[in-house]
Design a protein around this motif. Structure first.
Motif: not given
Length: 211
Positions: A20-21, A108-110, A115-117
């Motif tokens: 999805l990303e 910034l979203a990417t 990092v979190c995923l």
């Protein structure tokens, strides 16, 4: 009433999030350079804009782990998808300054989501399954990277807001699936609060006498 436990996220779940990303990023990969160049018809200036955005994204990426530890990882990932939606909204305005700001927000979203995923994957996927996890993530992401850039340009020429609306739908699906998985803040390893029990002097003396 018997206790029930939520099912642990599987490799396929992380692959879906990655797919999805990739839908958001693949759709805007070829669209944003065109939109930026239309707003600033100067190749040198566009290069400087991308350089500045890259530096800011790099510095922010280094701060994401500490921010996730302070504000919780699930809210940082949600903030990342929020950056996607905010960047899309700024790009839809068509204002040159806001368009450049949209590029930075999308970057910034990417960084935040990546990092979190990756941290979630390391928490929930075992070492023996990491290879299969990466293969499945690539499998789910590949269609967006192959079709997304071409589709994005075609939609931009057909109707300028169309690729951004499509990317926004992917971002909304991404954050919805994330919250349905209930990943929380990931697995935390903390130091034990209580010390190991030590032998009393009497017990120690008796042990020595036995020896």
């Amino acid at each position: 009433m018997p206790l029930t436990h939520l099912p642990l996220p599987q490799v396929r779940d992380f692959a879906i999030l990655s797919g999805l990303e990739a839908g958001v990023r693949g759709m805007l990969l070829s669209v944003m350079p065109l939109v930026i160049y239309r707003s600033y018809p100067d190749a040198a200036l566009v290069s400087w804009i991308y350089l500045g955005v890259g530096i800011v994204s790099l510095l922010f990426g280094l701060l994401v782990p500490s921010l996730a530890a302070r504000w919780s990882r699930r809210w940082m990932y949600t903030l990342g998808t929020g950056f996607y939606l905010l960047g899309i909204a700024l790009a839809l305005t068509g204002v040159p300054v806001l368009t450049a700001l949209a590029l930075g927000t999308l970057s910034l979203a990417t960084v935040t989501c990546a990092v979190c995923l990756n941290a979630y994957v390391l928490d929930y996927v075992g070492r023996t399954s990491l290879g299969r996890s990466e293969s499945m993530r690539l499998l789910f992401s590949a269609p967006s990277w192959v079709i997304g850039p071409i589709t994005g340009v075609w939609l931009l020429n057909w109707w300028a807001p169309a690729p951004f609306i499509a990317a926004g739908v992917f971002a909304l699906c991404q954050v919805t699936i994330f919250w349905r998985l209930r990943l929380g803040n990931g697995k935390m390893i903390v130091r034990a609060r209580s010390q190991a029990p030590s032998l009393s002097p009497i017990s120690a003396g008796s042990c020595n006498s036995r020896g």
